[in-house]
Design a protein around this motif. Structure first.
Motif, short mmCIF file in Angstrom:
data_model
loop_
_atom_site.label_atom_id
_atom_site.label_comp_id
_atom_site.label_asym_id
_atom_site.label_seq_id
_atom_site.Cartn_x
_atom_site.Cartn_y
_atom_site.Cartn_z
N SER A 1 -10.13 -9.98 4.43
CA SER A 1 -8.68 -10.15 4.50
C SER A 1 -8.23 -10.42 5.93
N PHE B 1 -12.60 -8.11 1.43
CA PHE B 1 -11.86 -8.90 0.47
C PHE B 1 -12.71 -10.06 -0.07
N LEU C 1 -14.29 -9.00 -3.19
CA LEU C 1 -13.40 -9.11 -4.35
C LEU C 1 -13.41 -10.54 -4.89
N ALA D 1 -14.09 -4.95 -1.44
CA ALA D 1 -12.92 -4.49 -2.17
C ALA D 1 -13.18 -4.67 -3.67
N TYR D 2 -12.41 -3.96 -4.49
CA TYR D 2 -12.39 -4.18 -5.94
C TYR D 2 -13.36 -3.26 -6.71
N ASN E 1 -11.36 2.55 -4.29
CA ASN E 1 -10.40 2.64 -3.20
C ASN E 1 -10.50 4.00 -2.54
N VAL F 1 -4.90 -3.04 -3.86
CA VAL F 1 -6.13 -3.67 -4.35
C VAL F 1 -6.55 -3.01 -5.67
#
Length: 287
Positions: A60, A127, A130, A152-153, A156, A215
């Protein structure tokens, strides 16, 4: 469509840093623009076309040159395709995709198809992980295997910790323009100090409209449908996506999970030694 850059001057400053990072890598490269249904996508290509392809995806608020530095050395063994993710501070279109549906998966497959890549390996950080998982959810076609670093994904971290240690310092910097707030934020996420990250993100936070959407995490049913081999590299001291929690969930939901590694001394963003270890892992695993 309204620009994600708050000013043309800010855009120029960010892209100048993009160019500075790319030139500082001292590698031979070429650009290729890919037309997708979501907008123009810039790809930087490095390495010999006779070698197997690997596509790398940055995190990101990042760009392809940062990914090329993170995965430096892959170009010896692969032809590397570093993609500028849409709606990030880079040279691709500013189309904001949704992280709640399969837009990112469709988009990445359009890039792969336009590049005419077959049996491509994918590697992504944060990111970028993800984006890769969204692509696997959408379809497995033409993807050989994937390497995900602190993606990510999957899980969290504690939202209150993220609020006080990440998001509030960012907001304070935007309000005061005091770089100490950027340094405070980066110290929570980076294992080692990164002068370029301080300079680049200082510009991004001021001049780019960032997406602060929460997210999501991949549903168990979707994860179980993925057949592509997954290697997961997690960071033990990751504030955003805690490594031990991530590995525990990955083992439960991914039938195609090939290998997991926990970086014991790492925060969210790995240091140069761990990056070299990851590059070696990808190379050795491929052979």
């Amino acid at each position: 469509m309204q620009s994600l850059y708050k000013s043309e001057t800010g855009k120029v400053e960010i892209l100048n840093l993009y160019n500075q990072k790319l030139e500082g890598l001292n590698i031979n490269y070429q650009y290729q623009d890919i037309e997708t249904s979501f907008g123009k996508t810039n790809v930087i290509i490095v390495g010999d076309a006779s070698k197997p392809p690997i596509l790398i995806v940055h995190g990101s608020n990042g760009c392809a040159p940062i990914a090329l530095e993170t995965y430096s050395g892959l170009e010896v063994h692969f032809q590397v395709f570093a993609v500028d993710v849409l709606a990030q501070p880079n040279k691709s279109a500013e189309t904001r995709l949704s992280i709640k549906n399969d837009d990112y998966g469709k988009w990445l497959h359009e890039v792969i198809d336009n590049l005419k890549l077959k049996e491509v390996t994918l590697a992504g950080f944060s990111f970028g992980g993800l984006v890769i998982l969204k692509a696997l959810e959408f379809k497995d076609a033409n993807i050989k295997e994937v390497f995900l670093t602190a993606p990510a994904y999957l899980v969290n971290g504690n939202p209150l910790k993220a609020l006080f240690k990440v998001f509030i310092p960012i907001k304070c910097y935007i309000k005061t323009k005091k770089v100490t707030y950027v340094e405070r934020f980066l110290n929570e996420l980076f294992t080692e100090k990164d002068a370029f990250a301080i300079e680049f993100l200082s510009k991004v936070f001021l001049h780019f409209k960032m997406d602060f959407s929460p997210v999501p995490i991949i549903k168990t049913q979707a994860a179980k449908s993925i057949k592509t081999a997954i290697t997961l590299i997690a960071a033990k001291n990751d504030l955003m996506f805690p490594g031990e929690k991530m590995i525990k969930r990955a083992n439960k939901i991914f039938p195609s999970l090939k290998k997991t590694i926990l970086l014991e001394q790492s925060k969210h963003v790995q240091n140069s030694d761990d990056n070299k270890r990851i590059v070696n892992l990808i190379h050795v695993d491929f052979e």
